[in-house]
Design a protein around this motif. Sequence first.
Motif, short mmCIF file in Angstrom:
data_model
loop_
_atom_site.label_atom_id
_atom_site.label_comp_id
_atom_site.label_asym_id
_atom_site.label_seq_id
_atom_site.Cartn_x
_atom_site.Cartn_y
_atom_site.Cartn_z
N ILE A 1 0.83 -1.21 0.00
CA ILE A 1 0.00 0.00 0.00
C ILE A 1 0.86 1.26 0.00
O ILE A 1 0.58 2.24 -0.71
CB ILE A 1 -0.94 -0.01 1.22
CG1 ILE A 1 -1.97 -1.14 1.07
CG2 ILE A 1 -1.65 1.34 1.37
CD1 ILE A 1 -2.81 -1.36 2.32
N ARG A 2 1.94 1.25 0.76
CA ARG A 2 2.78 2.44 0.90
C ARG A 2 3.92 2.50 -0.12
O ARG A 2 4.72 3.43 -0.07
CB ARG A 2 3.36 2.50 2.31
CG ARG A 2 2.31 2.69 3.39
CD ARG A 2 1.56 4.00 3.20
NE ARG A 2 0.54 4.20 4.22
CZ ARG A 2 0.75 4.81 5.37
NH1 ARG A 2 1.96 5.23 5.67
NH2 ARG A 2 -0.24 4.97 6.22
N ALA A 3 4.00 1.55 -1.01
CA ALA A 3 5.11 1.54 -1.98
C ALA A 3 4.98 2.72 -2.95
O ALA A 3 3.88 3.04 -3.41
CB ALA A 3 5.10 0.23 -2.76
N PRO A 4 6.09 3.36 -3.26
CA PRO A 4 6.07 4.48 -4.22
C PRO A 4 6.06 3.97 -5.66
O PRO A 4 7.06 4.05 -6.37
CB PRO A 4 7.35 5.24 -3.88
CG PRO A 4 8.28 4.18 -3.40
CD PRO A 4 7.43 3.16 -2.69
N TRP A 5 4.92 3.44 -6.09
CA TRP A 5 4.85 2.78 -7.39
C TRP A 5 5.22 3.71 -8.54
O TRP A 5 5.80 3.27 -9.54
CB TRP A 5 3.45 2.20 -7.60
CG TRP A 5 3.09 1.14 -6.62
CD1 TRP A 5 2.21 1.24 -5.58
CD2 TRP A 5 3.62 -0.18 -6.56
NE1 TRP A 5 2.15 0.06 -4.87
CE2 TRP A 5 3.00 -0.83 -5.45
CE3 TRP A 5 4.55 -0.89 -7.32
CZ2 TRP A 5 3.29 -2.15 -5.10
CZ3 TRP A 5 4.84 -2.20 -6.97
CH2 TRP A 5 4.22 -2.82 -5.89
N SER A 6 4.91 4.99 -8.42
CA SER A 6 5.18 5.91 -9.52
C SER A 6 6.66 6.17 -9.72
O SER A 6 7.10 6.54 -10.82
CB SER A 6 4.45 7.24 -9.28
OG SER A 6 4.89 7.83 -8.05
N THR A 7 7.47 5.98 -8.68
CA THR A 7 8.91 6.26 -8.78
C THR A 7 9.77 5.02 -8.54
O THR A 7 10.98 5.15 -8.35
CB THR A 7 9.31 7.35 -7.77
OG1 THR A 7 9.03 6.88 -6.44
CG2 THR A 7 8.54 8.64 -8.02
N ILE A 8 9.15 3.86 -8.56
CA ILE A 8 9.91 2.65 -8.21
C ILE A 8 11.03 2.37 -9.20
O ILE A 8 12.13 1.96 -8.83
CB ILE A 8 8.95 1.44 -8.09
CG1 ILE A 8 9.69 0.25 -7.46
CG2 ILE A 8 8.36 1.07 -9.45
CD1 ILE A 8 8.77 -0.87 -7.06
N GLY A 9 10.78 2.62 -10.49
CA GLY A 9 11.83 2.41 -11.50
C GLY A 9 13.00 3.35 -11.30
O GLY A 9 14.16 2.95 -11.39
N THR A 10 12.68 4.61 -11.01
CA THR A 10 13.74 5.60 -10.78
C THR A 10 14.57 5.25 -9.56
O THR A 10 15.80 5.37 -9.56
CB THR A 10 13.12 6.99 -10.62
OG1 THR A 10 12.33 7.30 -11.76
CG2 THR A 10 14.20 8.04 -10.44
N ARG A 11 13.90 4.81 -8.51
CA ARG A 11 14.62 4.48 -7.27
C ARG A 11 15.50 3.25 -7.45
O ARG A 11 16.59 3.17 -6.88
CB ARG A 11 13.63 4.29 -6.13
CG ARG A 11 12.93 5.57 -5.74
CD ARG A 11 12.00 5.39 -4.56
NE ARG A 11 11.33 6.63 -4.24
CZ ARG A 11 11.85 7.61 -3.51
NH1 ARG A 11 13.05 7.47 -3.00
NH2 ARG A 11 11.18 8.71 -3.28
N LEU A 12 15.02 2.26 -8.20
CA LEU A 12 15.84 1.08 -8.44
C LEU A 12 17.09 1.42 -9.25
O LEU A 12 18.09 0.71 -9.18
CB LEU A 12 15.03 0.01 -9.17
CG LEU A 12 14.03 -0.77 -8.30
CD1 LEU A 12 13.20 -1.71 -9.16
CD2 LEU A 12 14.76 -1.56 -7.21
#
Length: 276
Positions: free
Chosen positions: A45-56
Amino acid sequence: MPSGGAVRGAGRRSRVRSGRFPWLLVVPAVIGIAFLVLPFAGLLIRAPWSTIGTRLAMPEIRSALLLSLSTATAATVIALALGVPLAWLLARTGFPGRRVVRALVTVPMVIPPVVGGVALLLALGRRGVVGQYLYDWFGYSMPFTPAAVVAAQVFVAMPFLVVSVEGALRSTDRRFEEAAATLGATRAVVFLRVTLPSVLPGVVAGAVLCWARALGEFGATITFAGNFPGRTQTMPIAVYLAMQSSPESAIVLSLVLLLVSLVILVSLRERWVSPL
């Protein structure tokens, strides 16, 4: 024809078998399931799905991810080279002190990982029982290096491989090995051509569990290898540190580890989680 008493007895047994719905067991079972599932739901629920690619793609996260994958793989290879012969020794020979050796092999599975890290430091550190000779003779100091990460992972993860392979060896039919021996095969040929293929599922399962345990190791690693970004900072250590500065990055790393765990469970479902 059954008597009336027999019919009434059968009816009572039927009512006992059907009975009422066991709410006294269901309620705590549901609470237990919710307790186990809720933390994972919180991650999703709290995962930053919109920026997950950038963060990885961030250098520190990518570095921790690559280091964890490479060291866990190296630790698994070493564990296979050492653990399979050890499992065979425990399963197929009756040397004096076998029970003691088996107990020592399983100790890393039950002690706190931090204790394992302290033990490794006292054994392989610069002034350790063995490490002092490595430093005095070769000028080599293992702690706080990538090799220390691998050593910590092997220490905590190899017992999972040994236990799995030993169980597989004990459950195999030895008549095939005896037949191969009577036909003139040497022990090495019997092991490579007969024994190893017969226990291969157990070896694979143990290797996968070993790799997963090595990937998630934290306590022994941070104690023996420290926390140096790009050098000894693995994913669990990065998660711990990110929670203090960038919780969203910690969530992303946690999701990666969770995904790996789910893949492991799915790949081993037939061996570990299927009903008998």
